[in-house]
Design a protein around this motif. Structure first.
Motif, PDB file in Angstrom:
ATOM      1  N   SER A  46       0.814  -1.217   0.000  1.00 27.26           N
ATOM      2  CA  SER A  46       0.000   0.000   0.000  1.00 27.26           C
ATOM      3  C   SER A  46       0.847   1.265   0.000  1.00 27.26           C
ATOM      4  O   SER A  46       0.363   2.332  -0.392  1.00 27.26           O
ATOM      5  CB  SER A  46      -0.935  -0.002   1.219  1.00 27.26           C
ATOM      6  N   LEU A  47       2.121   1.167   0.429  1.00 25.95           N
ATOM      7  CA  LEU A  47       2.997   2.338   0.473  1.00 25.95           C
ATOM      8  C   LEU A  47       3.608   2.648  -0.890  1.00 25.95           C
ATOM      9  O   LEU A  47       4.170   3.726  -1.079  1.00 25.95           O
ATOM     10  CB  LEU A  47       4.111   2.121   1.503  1.00 25.95           C
ATOM     11  N   LEU A  48       3.545   1.702  -1.821  1.00 28.91           N
ATOM     12  CA  LEU A  48       4.003   1.977  -3.175  1.00 28.91           C
ATOM     13  C   LEU A  48       2.983   2.875  -3.862  1.00 28.91           C
ATOM     14  O   LEU A  48       1.778   2.688  -3.712  1.00 28.91           O
ATOM     15  CB  LEU A  48       4.186   0.666  -3.957  1.00 28.91           C
ATOM     16  N   GLY A  49       3.460   3.853  -4.597  1.00 31.81           N
ATOM     17  CA  GLY A  49       2.564   4.868  -5.164  1.00 31.81           C
ATOM     18  C   GLY A  49       1.543   4.309  -6.131  1.00 31.81           C
ATOM     19  O   GLY A  49       1.776   3.294  -6.803  1.00 31.81           O
ATOM     20  N   GLY A  93      -4.263  -1.413   2.084  1.00 30.31           N
ATOM     21  CA  GLY A  93      -3.899  -2.389   3.099  1.00 30.31           C
ATOM     22  C   GLY A  93      -5.070  -2.828   3.960  1.00 30.31           C
ATOM     23  O   GLY A  93      -4.888  -3.632   4.881  1.00 30.31           O
ATOM     24  N   ASP A  94      -6.269  -2.307   3.693  1.00 36.44           N
ATOM     25  CA  ASP A  94      -7.446  -2.667   4.499  1.00 36.44           C
ATOM     26  C   ASP A  94      -7.887  -4.103   4.192  1.00 36.44           C
ATOM     27  O   ASP A  94      -7.707  -4.609   3.081  1.00 36.44           O
ATOM     28  CB  ASP A  94      -8.601  -1.707   4.214  1.00 36.44           C
ATOM     29  N   ARG A  95      -8.525  -4.735   5.194  1.00 42.88           N
ATOM     30  CA  ARG A  95      -9.041  -6.098   5.051  1.00 42.88           C
ATOM     31  C   ARG A  95     -10.526  -6.104   5.360  1.00 42.88           C
ATOM     32  O   ARG A  95     -11.003  -5.381   6.232  1.00 42.88           O
ATOM     33  CB  ARG A  95      -8.317  -7.052   6.004  1.00 42.88           C
ATOM     34  N   TYR A  96     -11.272  -6.953   4.627  1.00 43.40           N
ATOM     35  CA  TYR A  96     -12.715  -7.060   4.821  1.00 43.40           C
ATOM     36  C   TYR A  96     -13.108  -8.537   4.812  1.00 43.40           C
ATOM     37  O   TYR A  96     -12.647  -9.311   3.974  1.00 43.40           O
ATOM     38  CB  TYR A  96     -13.484  -6.351   3.699  1.00 43.40           C
ATOM     39  N   ILE A  97     -13.963  -8.911   5.746  1.00 38.45           N
ATOM     40  CA  ILE A  97     -14.501 -10.269   5.781  1.00 38.45           C
ATOM     41  C   ILE A  97     -15.769 -10.305   4.928  1.00 38.45           C
ATOM     42  O   ILE A  97     -16.675  -9.477   5.097  1.00 38.45           O
ATOM     43  CB  ILE A  97     -14.815 -10.715   7.223  1.00 38.45           C
ATOM     44  N   VAL A 150       3.660   9.052   2.077  1.00 40.95           N
ATOM     45  CA  VAL A 150       4.452   7.942   1.555  1.00 40.95           C
ATOM     46  C   VAL A 150       5.672   8.463   0.795  1.00 40.95           C
ATOM     47  O   VAL A 150       6.307   7.726   0.045  1.00 40.95           O
ATOM     48  CB  VAL A 150       3.605   7.029   0.634  1.00 40.95           C
ATOM     49  N   HIS A 151       6.012   9.735   0.982  1.00 35.72           N
ATOM     50  CA  HIS A 151       7.207  10.314   0.366  1.00 35.72           C
ATOM     51  C   HIS A 151       7.986  11.075   1.428  1.00 35.72           C
ATOM     52  O   HIS A 151       7.504  11.303   2.546  1.00 35.72           O
ATOM     53  CB  HIS A 151       6.833  11.248  -0.793  1.00 35.72           C
ATOM     54  N   ARG A 152       9.210  11.511   1.079  1.00 30.93           N
ATOM     55  CA  ARG A 152      10.082  12.195   2.043  1.00 30.93           C
ATOM     56  C   ARG A 152      10.391  13.626   1.620  1.00 30.93           C
ATOM     57  O   ARG A 152      11.416  14.182   2.015  1.00 30.93           O
ATOM     58  CB  ARG A 152      11.386  11.402   2.214  1.00 30.93           C
ATOM     59  N   ASN A 153       9.508  14.231   0.855  1.00 26.18           N
ATOM     60  CA  ASN A 153       9.681  15.616   0.433  1.00 26.18           C
ATOM     61  C   ASN A 153       9.059  16.522   1.494  1.00 26.18           C
ATOM     62  O   ASN A 153       7.828  16.655   1.578  1.00 26.18           O
ATOM     63  CB  ASN A 153       9.011  15.830  -0.929  1.00 26.18           C
ATOM     64  N   ALA A 154       9.900  17.154   2.329  1.00 22.90           N
ATOM     65  CA  ALA A 154       9.410  17.933   3.476  1.00 22.90           C
ATOM     66  C   ALA A 154       8.586  19.131   3.027  1.00 22.90           C
ATOM     67  O   ALA A 154       7.541  19.434   3.625  1.00 22.90           O
ATOM     68  CB  ALA A 154      10.588  18.389   4.336  1.00 22.90           C
ATOM     69  N   ARG A 155       9.017  19.833   1.997  1.00 23.36           N
ATOM     70  CA  ARG A 155       8.290  21.024   1.547  1.00 23.36           C
ATOM     71  C   ARG A 155       6.906  20.660   1.018  1.00 23.36           C
ATOM     72  O   ARG A 155       5.930  21.339   1.290  1.00 23.36           O
ATOM     73  CB  ARG A 155       9.114  21.761   0.486  1.00 23.36           C
ATOM     74  N   ARG A 156       6.855  19.576   0.259  1.00 23.30           N
ATOM     75  CA  ARG A 156       5.560  19.123  -0.262  1.00 23.30           C
ATOM     76  C   ARG A 156       4.638  18.698   0.879  1.00 23.30           C
ATOM     77  O   ARG A 156       3.440  18.979   0.872  1.00 23.30           O
ATOM     78  CB  ARG A 156       5.809  17.953  -1.216  1.00 23.30           C
ATOM     79  N   ALA A 157       5.207  18.024   1.870  1.00 26.31           N
ATOM     80  CA  ALA A 157       4.409  17.578   3.009  1.00 26.31           C
ATOM     81  C   ALA A 157       3.879  18.766   3.810  1.00 26.31           C
ATOM     82  O   ALA A 157       2.700  18.796   4.204  1.00 26.31           O
ATOM     83  CB  ALA A 157       5.252  16.666   3.907  1.00 26.31           C
ATOM     84  N   SER A 177      12.862   0.739  -0.786  1.00 25.61           N
ATOM     85  CA  SER A 177      12.890   2.174  -0.483  1.00 25.61           C
ATOM     86  C   SER A 177      11.499   2.768  -0.279  1.00 25.61           C
ATOM     87  O   SER A 177      11.328   3.989  -0.323  1.00 25.61           O
ATOM     88  CB  SER A 177      13.623   2.963  -1.591  1.00 25.61           C
ATOM     89  N   ALA A 178      10.506   1.914  -0.082  1.00 25.17           N
ATOM     90  CA  ALA A 178       9.190   2.412   0.313  1.00 25.17           C
ATOM     91  C   ALA A 178       9.258   2.845   1.777  1.00 25.17           C
ATOM     92  O   ALA A 178      10.049   2.308   2.563  1.00 25.17           O
ATOM     93  CB  ALA A 178       8.120   1.330   0.133  1.00 25.17           C
ATOM     94  N   CYS A 179       8.466   3.813   2.155  1.00 22.20           N
ATOM     95  CA  CYS A 179       8.505   4.279   3.533  1.00 22.20           C
ATOM     96  C   CYS A 179       7.173   4.899   3.922  1.00 22.20           C
ATOM     97  O   CYS A 179       6.436   5.427   3.081  1.00 22.20           O
ATOM     98  CB  CYS A 179       9.630   5.287   3.754  1.00 22.20           C
ATOM     99  N   ALA A 180       6.867   4.795   5.212  1.00 26.67           N
ATOM    100  CA  ALA A 180       5.721   5.479   5.798  1.00 26.67           C
ATOM    101  C   ALA A 180       6.261   6.624   6.639  1.00 26.67           C
ATOM    102  O   ALA A 180       7.074   6.402   7.547  1.00 26.67           O
ATOM    103  CB  ALA A 180       4.903   4.523   6.657  1.00 26.67           C
ATOM    104  N   VAL A 181       5.856   7.849   6.328  1.00 28.21           N
ATOM    105  CA  VAL A 181       6.328   9.039   7.042  1.00 28.21           C
ATOM    106  C   VAL A 181       5.172   9.605   7.852  1.00 28.21           C
ATOM    107  O   VAL A 181       4.157  10.023   7.287  1.00 28.21           O
ATOM    108  CB  VAL A 181       6.873  10.099   6.062  1.00 28.21           C
ATOM    109  N   TRP A 182       5.330   9.595   9.161  1.00 25.94           N
ATOM    110  CA  TRP A 182       4.330  10.168  10.057  1.00 25.94           C
ATOM    111  C   TRP A 182       4.861  11.488  10.615  1.00 25.94           C
ATOM    112  O   TRP A 182       6.003  11.556  11.085  1.00 25.94           O
ATOM    113  CB  TRP A 182       4.017   9.219  11.206  1.00 25.94           C
TER     114      TRP A 182
END
Length: 640
Positions: A325-328, A409-413, A582-589, A624-629
């Motif tokens: 899910s972190l891949l664009g 990444g969500d799951r449903y029964i 899901v990116h590391r561009n601080a200005r965009r974030a 090189s995928a990442c989750a940025v919080w």
């Protein structure tokens, strides 16, 4: 020891003293005699260190670093661990030409940021990456890659592969060219398969060739550039094959592949006619048997799936879903109008781009779930808005059906409703965002939905019931989709570990955002006082958010709330705003954050004793995928 200065001194002294000024020439023997007499040759021999005799050893050691996906140039190149009993293919890229799209690129100024080309390779479970070079009409791609041919221990593992053994290896070298623009966005330029077996018939074990790179998608037949390639076998073959033998073997394999594909196409057409005879309305169902890859080649959809084990990189199926899910997400680009462009990427192209369409995400997630031992399938159908879509389904041993959304990444029964129930009986409302389903498939099975209704909420997923699902022959599927069954089947690459340093990346982004917050408040005429202790207290919350996304379980909230209560004095107010990227561009974030009124209220907080805090946490994943919080917070005393 400065050899050049010593030799120069000996030469001058020999000419002046021994031969006299009238002597016009100095032979090599005269110079060597003088060097030996002064002991310089002995000094040189003592300083030399010899390694095991291996052709081009120095060149190989300088290029082996490409295998490890390292961006920064190492201070000292290490010698590669080469097994002298194994056979290697040394591939050199000797520059490119005819990249006409970049003909107008201006000369770069020192320190100027520009778009770059990066070349990715995959061969027999080995992956390589070149250094990025500036985009140009003639890009300076100068790289060497050492490919181990005996990767899967063909034949006797302790015996060096000979020419006959290597001729039976069907794996090509998959080469992918990626363009990265100044905003760090990646674009797939070309994807091609290089036939390396021509080197088996070369008398000196070397070949030079020019590889034509064609575009992708709607430009699949357009030349985008040419790469100069040199191949060399190490060590050299004792006995080479003739060109006729190599050509005959390759022609035979192509004929076998073409015949298998022809027979499968004949079978698929007959299967489709039988499917339409069951019910005329089946013609409108989304039953996808073939799909085009990035090169415009029609391939069975089952060939896009294969059980994929992530080694130590991913520990659970849910963590695998989080990674995918972190891949664009990006739809295949279309030139002009006319709707969506069909393009299912090969796995290497998808991973190198770090983004793709929903089909690419679903294929990768299904492959990973199969690798974890689950009975997983890719589903082809529509969303609640009647948009064509793909997702993943896992069938439990107890009959439980679980849908996995590969984009979130969500799951449903899944619990099916009985259409024959009385109308007054309240039906369960589905929680999943899917409306219809036309077919499901994995690497060895294909089932088309032949139930009266293709609504997901009414479907039963008993694939053994032929009245509900029409199956394709597993034997027919395996003839064209099993590993090694055809030469046209792209090999599956392994996942690569992340090269992101979590602590360094987190600190870097946090520093940039702090500066931007200070500048933003300064523009508003507000002073900024940072509370480092409060910033540190936000870390457990960010960790809990990521854990909840990965496992679906929330934990640690009580400790975080207790710590915040102790850190905020009586009469003060605390506000916090977490956000995920899901990116590391601080200005965009930061620009995105300011669009939220909650974040803007914190960043532009006014009051008495205002203290600002921000915390950034980068969670690295494979490829090189990442989750940025990021969490913004403030505490202040309200002034009425």
């Amino acid at each position: 020891m400065d050899i050049h200065d010593k030799v120069r001194g000996v030469l001058a002294e020999t000419v002046r003293d021994e031969l006299g000024l009238g002597h016009q020439s100095l032979s090599e023997e005269d110079l060597m005699r003088a060097l030996r007499r002064r002991g310089i040759i002995d000094d040189v021999m003592r300083d030399l260190s010899f390694v095991q005799d291996m052709p081009n050893r120095e060149v190989i050691s300088a290029t082996k670093a490409s295998k490890h996906f390292v961006d920064k140039e190492p201070a000292e190149l290490k010698k590669p661990n080469i097994d002298p009993t194994r056979r290697y293919l040394y591939m050199q890229i000797l520059g490119g030409k005819a990249f006409l799209e970049h003909m107008q690129e201006s000369e770069l100024l020192p320190g100027q940021v520009c778009s770059t080309f990066t070349l990715y390779l995959h061969f027999r479970n080995q992956r390589f990456r070149s250094k990025p070079v500036p985009c140009a009409c003639e890009p300076d791609l100068q790289e060497g890659f050492l490919l181990e041919v005996q990767r899967d221990h063909l034949g006797d593992g302790s015996k060096m592969a000979d020419a006959i053994t290597m001729l039976s290896i069907r794996d090509p070298v998959h080469m992918v060219l990626i363009k990265t623009d100044t905003s760090n966005e990646r674009t797939l330029v070309a994807s091609c398969f290089v036939d390396w077996q021509s080197v088996l018939s070369s008398p000196n074990g070397r070949t030079n060739s020019a590889v034509e790179l064609l575009g992708v998608g709607s430009e699949a037949k357009v030349l985008v550039g040419i790469l100069n390639l040199k191949l060399e076998l190490l060590p050299q073959l004792n006995q080479t094959l003739t060109q006729e033998v190599v050509n005959a073997q390759q022609t035979l394999e192509r004929q076998r592949t073409a015949e298998k594909e022809r027979l499968f196409l004949v079978y698929a057409k007959q299967w489709w006619r039988e499917f339409l005879q069951i019910r005329p309305s089946h013609n409108t169902k989304l039953v996808k048997i073939f799909a085009q890859d990035e090169n415009g080649v029609n391939r069975p959809v089952c060939s896009y799936i294969r059980p994929l084990r992530a080694g130590r990189l991913l520990d659970t199926p849910r963590q695998a879903a989080r990674f995918v899910s972190l891949l664009g997400y990006e739809k295949a680009p279309v030139v002009g109008g006319g709707g969506k462009q069909e393009q299912w990427c090969t796995l290497l192209s998808f991973l190198c781009q770090n983004k793709g369409d929903c089909e690419d995400h679903a294929n990768l997630l299904c492959s990973l779930l199969l690798g974890f031992g689950l009975n997983a399938y890719v589903c082809v159908g529509t969303t609640a808005k009647s948009v064509p879509h793909t997702w993943v389904m896992a069938c439990g041993t107890d009959g439980t059906i679980t849908f996995w959304n590969s984009l979130t990444g969500d799951r449903y029964i899944h619990k099916s409703n009985n259409p024959d129930d009385p109308p007054l009986l309240q039906q369960q409302k589905p929680t999943y965002p899917y409306r219809t389903i036309g077919c499901v498939f994995n690497h060895q099975s294909f089932f088309a939905n032949c139930q009266p209704s293709d609504a997901v909420e009414l479907c039963e997923f008993d694939f053994h019931d032929e009245s509900k699902w029409k199956a394709m022959s597993e034997e027919a599927i395996m003839t064209v989709c099993a590993r090694g069954s055809t030469t046209s089947l792209p090999p599956f690459p392994p996942l690569c570990a992340s090269v992101i340093d979590s602590a360094a990346a987190s600190n870097e982004i946090e520093l940039e955002i702090r500066n931007m917050v200070s500048e933003h408040r300064k523009d508003l005429g507000l002073a900024t006082v940072w509370d480092d202790h409060l910033s540190y207290l936000l870390s457990p919350a960010l960790s809990a958010y990521e854990m909840e996304r990965t496992t679906g379980i929330s934990c640690g909230n009580e400790e975080f709330q207790d710590a915040i209560r102790r850190a905020v004095p009586d009469g003060h107010t605390f506000k916090g705003f977490p956000i995920h990227f899901v990116h590391r561009n601080a200005r965009r974030a930061f620009s995105t954050c300011l669009r939220s009124p909650f974040c803007d209220e914190i960043v532009c907080c006014r009051g008495d004793h205002v203290r600002i805090a921000v915390r950034v946490r980068v969670f690295p994943y494979p490829e090189s995928a990442c989750a940025v919080w990021i969490m913004f917070a403030c505490k202040y005393r309200l002034v009425l």
